[in-house]
Design a protein around this motif. Structure first.
Motif, mmCIF file in Angstrom:
data_model
loop_
_atom_site.group_PDB
_atom_site.id
_atom_site.type_symbol
_atom_site.label_atom_id
_atom_site.label_comp_id
_atom_site.label_asym_id
_atom_site.label_seq_id
_atom_site.Cartn_x
_atom_site.Cartn_y
_atom_site.Cartn_z
ATOM 1 N N GLY A 9 0.850 -1.356 -0.127
ATOM 2 C CA GLY A 9 -0.074 0.151 0.191
ATOM 3 C C GLY A 9 0.895 1.245 -0.008
ATOM 4 N N LYS A 31 2.994 -6.811 11.234
ATOM 5 C CA LYS A 31 1.356 -6.187 11.503
ATOM 6 C C LYS A 31 0.333 -7.339 11.798
ATOM 7 C CE LYS A 31 0.295 -2.870 8.495
ATOM 8 N NZ LYS A 31 -0.534 -2.363 7.595
ATOM 9 N N ASN A 70 -7.834 -2.391 2.136
ATOM 10 C CA ASN A 70 -7.549 -0.900 1.657
ATOM 11 C C ASN A 70 -7.867 -1.102 0.222
ATOM 12 O OD1 ASN A 70 -7.193 1.574 1.093
ATOM 13 N ND2 ASN A 70 -5.499 1.886 2.432
ATOM 14 N N GLY A 76 -7.679 7.152 1.448
ATOM 15 C CA GLY A 76 -6.674 5.897 1.455
ATOM 16 C C GLY A 76 -5.761 5.603 2.586
ATOM 17 N N GLU A 101 -4.877 5.034 6.198
ATOM 18 C CA GLU A 101 -5.560 4.125 6.894
ATOM 19 C C GLU A 101 -6.571 4.674 8.127
ATOM 20 O OE1 GLU A 101 -2.511 1.568 7.897
ATOM 21 O OE2 GLU A 101 -1.848 2.647 9.560
ATOM 22 N N ASN A 137 -4.681 -4.149 5.405
ATOM 23 C CA ASN A 137 -3.679 -4.381 4.410
ATOM 24 C C ASN A 137 -4.171 -3.981 2.973
ATOM 25 O OD1 ASN A 137 -2.408 -6.891 5.948
ATOM 26 N ND2 ASN A 137 -1.049 -5.374 5.366
ATOM 27 N N ASN A 138 -3.476 -3.470 2.001
ATOM 28 C CA ASN A 138 -3.700 -3.073 0.674
ATOM 29 C C ASN A 138 -4.292 -4.301 -0.051
ATOM 30 O OD1 ASN A 138 -2.094 -3.329 -2.011
ATOM 31 N ND2 ASN A 138 -3.048 -1.460 -1.885
ATOM 32 N N THR A 189 -1.448 -6.367 -1.125
ATOM 33 C CA THR A 189 -0.839 -7.348 -0.046
ATOM 34 C C THR A 189 -1.639 -8.603 0.159
ATOM 35 O OG1 THR A 189 -0.251 -5.209 0.850
ATOM 36 C CG2 THR A 189 -0.082 -7.073 2.006
HETATM 37 C C1 LIG Z 1 -2.190 10.152 1.784
HETATM 38 C C2 LIG Z 1 -2.163 8.701 1.857
HETATM 39 C C3 LIG Z 1 -2.725 8.016 0.974
HETATM 40 C C4 LIG Z 1 -2.949 6.699 0.935
HETATM 41 N N1 LIG Z 1 -3.660 6.003 0.083
HETATM 42 C C5 LIG Z 1 -3.500 4.490 -0.040
HETATM 43 C C6 LIG Z 1 -4.190 3.788 -0.721
HETATM 44 O O1 LIG Z 1 -5.100 4.341 -1.928
HETATM 45 N N2 LIG Z 1 -4.395 2.429 -0.820
HETATM 46 C C7 LIG Z 1 -3.517 1.789 0.050
HETATM 47 O O2 LIG Z 1 -3.482 0.433 0.130
HETATM 48 N N3 LIG Z 1 -2.642 2.376 0.837
HETATM 49 C C8 LIG Z 1 -2.931 3.853 0.921
HETATM 50 N N4 LIG Z 1 -2.147 4.564 1.904
HETATM 51 C C9 LIG Z 1 -1.389 3.600 2.748
HETATM 52 C C10 LIG Z 1 -2.380 3.174 4.040
HETATM 53 O O3 LIG Z 1 -2.326 4.358 4.975
HETATM 54 C C11 LIG Z 1 -1.748 1.913 4.845
HETATM 55 O O4 LIG Z 1 -0.462 2.191 5.142
HETATM 56 C C12 LIG Z 1 -1.743 0.713 3.955
HETATM 57 O O5 LIG Z 1 -3.158 0.812 3.656
HETATM 58 C C13 LIG Z 1 -1.365 -0.249 4.725
HETATM 59 O O6 LIG Z 1 -1.494 -1.464 3.875
HETATM 60 P P1 LIG Z 1 -0.130 -2.390 3.570
HETATM 61 O O7 LIG Z 1 0.500 -2.653 4.867
HETATM 62 O O8 LIG Z 1 -0.813 -3.822 2.943
HETATM 63 O O9 LIG Z 1 0.807 -1.816 2.630
HETATM 64 C C14 LIG Z 1 -2.138 5.985 2.000
HETATM 65 C C15 LIG Z 1 -1.288 6.730 2.655
HETATM 66 C C16 LIG Z 1 -1.351 7.918 2.771
HETATM 67 C C17 LIG Z 1 -0.777 8.731 3.738
#
Ligand SMILES: Cc1cc2nc3c(=O)[nH]c(=O)nc-3n(C[C@H](O)[C@H](O)[C@H](O)COP(=O)(O)O)c2cc1C
Ligand code: FES
Lengths: 425, 159
Positions: A167, A176, A193, A284, A286, A320-321, A324
């Motif tokens: 993500g 995590k 996410n 997006g 979290e 999680n994204n 992921t």
């Molecule tokens: C401004 C901003 C936008 C974000 N947009 C997304 C998004 O569209 N999709 C996403 O999965 N994570 C996005 N993130 C990251 C999430 O906060 C989060 O870290 C993520 O969903 C965690 O999943 P992961 O550990 O599988 O990467 C964004 C973070 C920020 C700061």
């Protein structure tokens, strides 16, 4: 005693006419005969979706589809498959022709030496609106395997795989999961996410549209690992088709008993909701996403506390994204060593990229982590349309600008961070 | 006046139905507002007052949520909503020219609704279909690889 196998018998009107209920009682008797009644759960599923070889019998965790099956076949199947562990090949259902309705990706698997599909394996290949297509392609097999492990073993496997979150931040997924698992609470949530709003990226959309069951299966597995019983898939509102396909997938999974109470006869119960975003880029992030599910303005919370301890409605929450999650079932099916054979030592696995811009071919690709930008441009994008390469941008518009001087740097989280740029999402 | 009152009563009935269908907890607020926007084109003062009663939330709170999200609207909008992707990937493949053709054809600035209430023009960030940019979304119909001279033809489909 823990349940180690699950048998589903189709019980649609056609199967019923052909004796599915008799099959059920015969299975009951035979399982009792081999003293397997406690280890094997038996379910009359409303509809296994197809009458091409009904009645169908599906045995998990191997996800072997037998059909058409008569009462006379039952003793042999129980003895061979459930008792001795040997699949009865001659009773397998004829190969189900896949309808392949998802035609988004050009059928070019294997045309490039480096392309190795893990996340996109099913995308464009199976009918995303038909759970049977997914099942016929090893679907829900990983869930069965996961339920045979303890939550700790499962988390250790994800840790050993080295999977990093896709993500944006590259946070270790197994770690995590262990944070959420180790937080005591009567209630926990799992969130996918799928808000994908980085301009220029649409990899998550393609997975949601092309392989929605893979996300459900992964969420189920994570729910078992962390001890959650409810989940949300937060899909950006503009992704209408993805929302519809995910809702269809949930309905089908409920029908088949993959979602609901005591899944596969285990202690895992899980229900999942789709939450359509209402149009706000920041959701997006979290914590903003969590606020939004709670019905509030999507404004990020101060951290800590992190969602792993204080998430949705204050409960420990795993987020999680999409990409992921899509890596989870293949990791479980094939093991962490296999996963580590792809990509680099610090960033195992593959990465899905969208290639856009002044290049000859713009498309979606899945490549091992650690490939260089030069390779992406010359091999996958078939070169620059005009002029020479000057710079590229990664991970959507909030990623980094990658100058030509870095085009031979391996594209993985570690190598990029070392040179001060980010791989983004 | 009388017909206005009938309209109001009808609207209130519809709103009650929506809340009954979706739910009246805090988590249901955004889905409810989405449904109201879809049904009436926007969330009226009247709707906000009614929701305040039905969902036991202060009107200020509902308004604050309703104005936060781009897909929700507290202003009346046209019969058809045109969304134009203004993110960079679409921009660099000719989006700018297409957008000015679109503005010329409609005589609207982003955010405006035409006098005959037929069109509302909005800009949006990436719609996730950049592979076929520039992109125009009319209601739920998506048009990709749009060129300036196709704009009139696209609009005429909604006559
Ligand atoms: C401004 C901003 C936008 C974000 N947009 C997304 C998004 O569209 N999709 C996403 O999965 N994570 C996005 N993130 C990251 C999430 O906060 C989060 O870290 C993520 O969903 C965690 O999943 P992961 O550990 O599988 O990467 C964004 C973070 C920020 C700061
Ligand atoms: S930038 Fe326009 S759709 Fe992605």
């Amino acid at each position: 005693m823990t349940v180690r196998s699950m048998i589903l018998i189709s019980n649609d009107p056609e199967s019923r006419i052909r004796g599915s209920e008799k099959l059920f009682s015969e299975f009951q008797q035979q399982l009792a005969h081999y003293d397997l009644a406690d280890e094997v759960s038996l379910t009359l599923a409303t509809d296994l979706g197809s009458s091409y070889a009904s009645p169908l019998v599906i045995v998990y965790p191997e996800a072997v589809i037998y059909g058409p099956i008569t009462v006379a076949d039952v003793p042999y199947i129980v003895k061979e498959h459930l008792y001795k562990g040997r699949i009865v090949d001659e009773k397998r259902a004829p190969v189900h022709e896949l309808s392949g309705k998802v035609a988004w990706l050009s059928a070019r698997e294997g045309t490039l030496p480096a392309e190795n599909r893990v996340v996109l394996k099913n995308v464009g290949v199976i009918d995303a609106e038909d759970i049977e297509d997914y099942i016929a392609n090893e679907g829900y097999q990983a869930l069965g395997m996961a339920l045979e492990m303890s939550p700790d073993e499962l988390i250790d496997l994800i840790k050993a795989s080295g999977l990093l979150g896709r993500g944006g931040a590259g946070f270790p997924a197994g770690l995590k999961w262990s944070f959420v698992k180790n937080t005591d609470s009567d209630k926990k949530y799992v969130i996918c996410n799928a808000d994908e709003s980085e301009p220029g990226t649409f990899k998550d959309r393609v997975v949601l549209e092309g392989d929605p069951h893979a996300i459900l299966e992964a969420m189920l597995i994570s729910a078992y690992a962390v001890g959650a019983d409810e989940g949300y898939i937060y899909i950006r509102g503009e992704y209408q088709l993805a929302i519809e396909r995910m809702e269809t997938a949930i309905q089908q999974a409920e029908q088949y008993g993959f979602l609901g109470e005591n899944i596969f006869g285990s202690e895992l119960s899980f229900k999942v909701h789709v939450h359509a975003g209402a149009g706000a880029y920041i959701c997006g992030e979290e914590t903003a996403l969590i606020e939004s599910i709670e019905g509030k303005r999507g404004e990020p919370r101060n951290r800590p506390p992190y969602p792993t301890t204080f998430g949705l409605w204050g409960k420990p929450t795993l987020i999680n994204n999409v990409e992921t999650f899509a890596n989870i079932p293949p990791i479980i099916r094939n093991g962490s060593d296999w996963y580590r054979s792809l990509g680099t030592a610090s960033s195992p696995g593959t990465k899905v990229y969208t290639i856009l811009g002044n290049v000859n071919v713009t498309e979606l690709i899945e490549v091992p982590m650690g490939i260089t930008l030069r390779e992406v441009i010359t091999i996958y994008a078939k070169g620059m349309k005009s002029g020479s390469f000057k710079m590229a941008q990664t991970g959507g518009s909030s990623g980094s600008i990658i100058p030509a001087s870095l085009q031979d740097t391996p594209m993985d989280f570690d190598s990029y961070n070392k040179t001060g740029v980010s791989l983004g999402s | 006046m009388v017909s206005d009152q009938i309209k109001e009563t009808e609207q209130l009935e519809d709103i009650r139905e929506i809340v009954e269908k979706i739910g009246s907890t805090r988590a249901d607020l955004i889905p409810v507002l989405q449904e109201i926007t879809n049904k009436f084109g926007y969330i009226s003062q009247l709707a906000i007052k009614e929701l305040s009663d039905l969902m036991s939330l202060p009107t200020k709170e509902i308004l604050s949520v309703a104005t936060f999200y781009r897909m929700l609207s507290t202003q009346p909008r046209g019969e058809h909503i045109i969304q134009f992707c203004e993110s960079a990937p679409c921009h660099v493949v000719g989006g700018r020219e297409v957008f000015s053709a679109l503005q010329d054809a409609l005589g609207l600035e982003p955010g405006q609704t035409s006098a005959d209430n037929k069109w509302t023009l909005l800009t949006t960030s990436c719609l996730g279909v950049c592979g076929i940019g520039p992109v125009i979304l009319v209601d739920t119909d998506m048009y990709g690889n749009v060129t300036s001279d196709q704009v009139k033809n696209i609009l005429s489909r909604y006559d």
